[in-house]
Write a protein that holds these residues in place. Structure first.
Motif: not given
Length: 291
Positions: A117-118, A135-142
């Protein structure tokens, strides 16, 4: 009979029906019990013994008699019946009219479904955080807009530490004072809701020592929710310049200790530039899946 009494009786009756359905659905062999039985599942006295409560009291619960059980009794019954977390929550809603207290779990990452989803949010920075704002998960945009979390040790990926202990992060905020007050107020509410007194206390002590600004805001005792902000995060980005991101906060189903935050660019041109930067960014490191 008043409406309140009728509602209470209906709730108790539903509790008895639910307990009976879970009890009769259990296989006695799982518990080392053998012999012929007239009815399926465990006997009432067997559940009572496993839950360390009176067989009479348990029988009354299934029959809709007696008063409301305590949270401790419901927890023991949930264990005796081998309920799932969803079933345990339903048991509390039927028995006490509220969900159970949050059971804290160590968080090392998220399951693949959440990570997908991210990753699907190409132009919108998105993170998943704990109740103490790790923060335990993130996407490339973040990674390209907020912070490259993958370069940091897991115990340093904390939004409050970024905000109060890293001058470069502070300098990126359009209105640092407003952001800081909002984050501290929502952190206070999140930690209290999740029952994180000791974990939150350690972080608060650390930040009070490291940042006079945090100590002053903490002493204000302000409690906020995501809806209490103006809904827009304004940043000074080294490559994109001044950008406005509309943020939205979501609960993670089945994990009340986790929250999803998505930042949506208000300017379509900025959104496309974020997407282009994200495409060139190195792949996010693999995160340990959440059980």
């Amino acid at each position: 009979m008043t409406n309140r009494m009728r509602m209470s009786n209906e709730m108790v009756g539903s509790l008895g029906t639910f307990l009976k359905s879970r009890r009769t659905g259990l296989d006695p062999a799982t518990f080392g019990l053998s012999g012929r039985r007239r009815t399926p599942g465990l006997r009432r006295e067997e559940v009572a013994q496993r839950a360390s409560i009176s067989p009479t009291w348990y029988t009354w619960l299934e029959q809709g008699r007696g008063g409301a059980p305590s949270a401790a009794v419901l927890n023991r019954i949930a264990g005796a019946l081998m309920l799932t977390e969803s079933e345990r929550e339903h048991l509390f809603l039927l028995g006490l009219g509220r969900p159970p207290d949050v059971r804290r779990k160590p968080v090392d990452g998220v399951n693949p479904r959440l990570q997908r989803l991210l990753d699907s949010l190409r132009t919108s920075p998105a993170i998943i955080k704990t109740a103490t704002w790790d923060v335990v998960a993130w996407n490339r945009a973040a990674t390209v807009v907020l912070t490259d979390y993958g370069t940091l040790p897991a115990d340093r990926r904390n939004v409050l530490r970024f905000l109060f202990c890293h001058p470069e992060v502070r300098a990126r905020q359009h209105d640092w004072e407003a952001v800081a007050r909002f984050v501290v107020g929502t952190f206070r509410a999140d930690a209290a809701r999740a029952g994180l007194s000791s974990e939150a206390g350690n972080l608060v002590s650390e930040l009070c020592s490291a940042s006079p600004e945090f100590a002053a805001l903490w002493q204000d005792n302000e409690v906020l929710r995501p809806a209490d902000g103006d809904g827009v995060k304004r940043l000074r980005h080294p490559e994109l310049g001044a950008i406005d991101l509309e943020y939205s906060a979501f609960a993670v189903d089945g994990r009340p200790d986790l929250g999803l935050i998505v930042y949506t660019p208000l300017d379509p041109a900025i959104a496309e530039r974020i997407g282009a930067l994200a495409e060139r960014a190195r792949p996010a490191p693999a995160r340990a899946p959440l059980p």
